[in-house]
Motif scaffolding. Structure first.
Motif: not given
Length: 405
Positions: A27-34, A168-170, A174-178
């Motif tokens: 999933x893209x990061x904006x769909x992975x929360x929770x 914070x995990x997301x 993102x900071x790792x470029x994924x």
């Protein structure tokens, strides 16, 4: 006294264990929360990815300052440097030659040849504009420099499988470029409330009816916890109607939960509807939430919760939520503390009593009584107090186990 809570929770864990082996989703990061990570996350790059400045200041070679000249002041020995072109964040700087200082902004790459940063406020003059030379104090190598990999080293496991992905995990991902991540698919739960006495919220009550709180209460709790919950209500005590609804739910859900119809009355629709199915109905040594059902419907895991609103909600919090947290990583487990009681309480022998409470001034204050119908008290609560089976009396000031909501 009935089946122990620990034994029933273990049975739920065994029933739901196969859900932990479902195929992961990307999933893209904006769909992975929770959601929970499906696999260990290995850092593809280091953080920081390059040496960068921790301060707005001047990048220098510390060795130049070791051979300092000039007088001393409150900052100790100082040396004058020629000022070269500034280094903004995002720029690739030129190599810094000996005897030179480069104005550098926070987060900017430290130039080759430099190994320390002197904050601008310690410079003379303490500014960047219109400065051709600057006098700086002695600093050690590495001063105000964020070293490559000092936060995260490339190749390291930064998040373990099962980790719940919060903000914070997301942010780390993102900071790792994924741009996407492998997650465990959200659990799909069919929630079916049952009872001829149930009226929809907003509907006018007929004599003997109550408004259906369970559908809203439990589906909201499930969704807040990261579960994909769909609620329906069978406003009947006719077993055939309920069985048809459960059969439909079993075609798409990972777990079917009912509320109501599991006690010892003459019109317990859930027990009657599932009489020919591999479902066991038992009474737990727990107050509230004693009557429970567990098994399968058309091969799909099934749990039957009691119909009183507080009972069904406590069943979720005490029985199901901890199992999902352990197996799937979602929802997050409740934080547990030991705190003193603000007032005395009594608890039935041989039963785990679950009381609703509120934290006040470092103690826990009971809200309402032990009854399973007290929705008003539940809404005022921010904690649960769990009184063990072998405890019948507690005094004010005694320590108790508290779960924060």
């Amino acid at each position: 006294m009935g089946t122990s809570v620990a034994a029933h929770r273990s049975a739920i864990r065994a029933l739901l264990a196969p859900l932990a082996t479902r195929e992961p989703e990307r999933r893209p990061l904006d769909e992975a929360l929770g959601l929970a990570l499906a696999e260990d996350l290995v850092a593809p790059v280091s953080l920081p990815p390059f040496d960068n400045s921790q301060m707005d200041g001047f990048a220098v070679r510390a060795a130049d300052l070791a051979g300092r000249v000039g007088g001393t002041d409150d900052d100790g020995a100082r040396r004058e440097f020629a000022v070269v072109a500034p280094i903004p964040a995002g720029a690739l700087p030129a190599r810094l030659e000996p005897g030179h200082a480069a104005p550098i902004m926070t987060g900017a790459m430290v130039p080759e040849g430099a190994d320390a940063v002197v904050p601008v406020e310690r410079a003379v003059p303490p500014r960047f504009a219109d400065v051709e030379a600057v006098t700086l104090p002695v600093v050690e190598p590495g001063t105000f420099v964020r070293r490559t990999g000092s936060d995260v080293a490339a190749g390291a496991v930064v998040l373990a499988a099962g980790t719940r992905l919060g903000p914070t995990q997301l942010g780390l991902v993102a900071g790792l470029g994924l741009a996407e991540v492998a997650v465990r698919a959200p659990l799909r739960v069919a929630l079916v409330s049952t009872g001829a006495e149930l009226a929809a919220p907003g509907a006018e009550l007929r004599p003997g009816q109550i408004h259906d709180a369970n559908s809203t209460l439990l589906s909201a709790a499930l969704r807040e916890a990261g579960v994909d919950a769909t609620a329906t209500t069978v406003r009947s005590d006719e077993p055939g109607e309920l069985l048809a609804e459960l059969a439909d739910a079993a075609t798409w859900a990972d777990l079917v939960i009912t509320t109501g119809g599991v006690s010892k009355g003459a019109f317990e629709a859930t027990k009657l509807a599932l009489a020919e199915h591999p479902v066991v109905f038992a009474h737990l040594a727990m107050q509230p939430g004693g009557p429970q059902g567990i098994g399968t419907v058309a091969g799909v895991p099934f749990l039957g919760f009691p119909g009183n609103p507080v009972s069904c909600w406590v069943s979720w919090e005490v029985l199901l939520r901890p199992v999902l947290a352990e197996l799937l990583g979602v929802p997050a487990a409740r934080r547990r503390l030991t705190l003193p009681l603000a007032q005395p309480l009594e608890s039935p022998a041989g039963k785990l009593q679950v009381r609703r409470a509120r934290l006040e001034g470092g103690a826990v204050v009971l809200v309402g009584g032990p009854g399973s119908h007290l929705l008003g008290a539940l809404a005022e609560s921010d904690a649960l107090v769990l009184v063990p089976e072998d405890v019948t009396v507690l005094a004010a000031g005694d320590d108790v186990e508290v779960w924060l909501l």
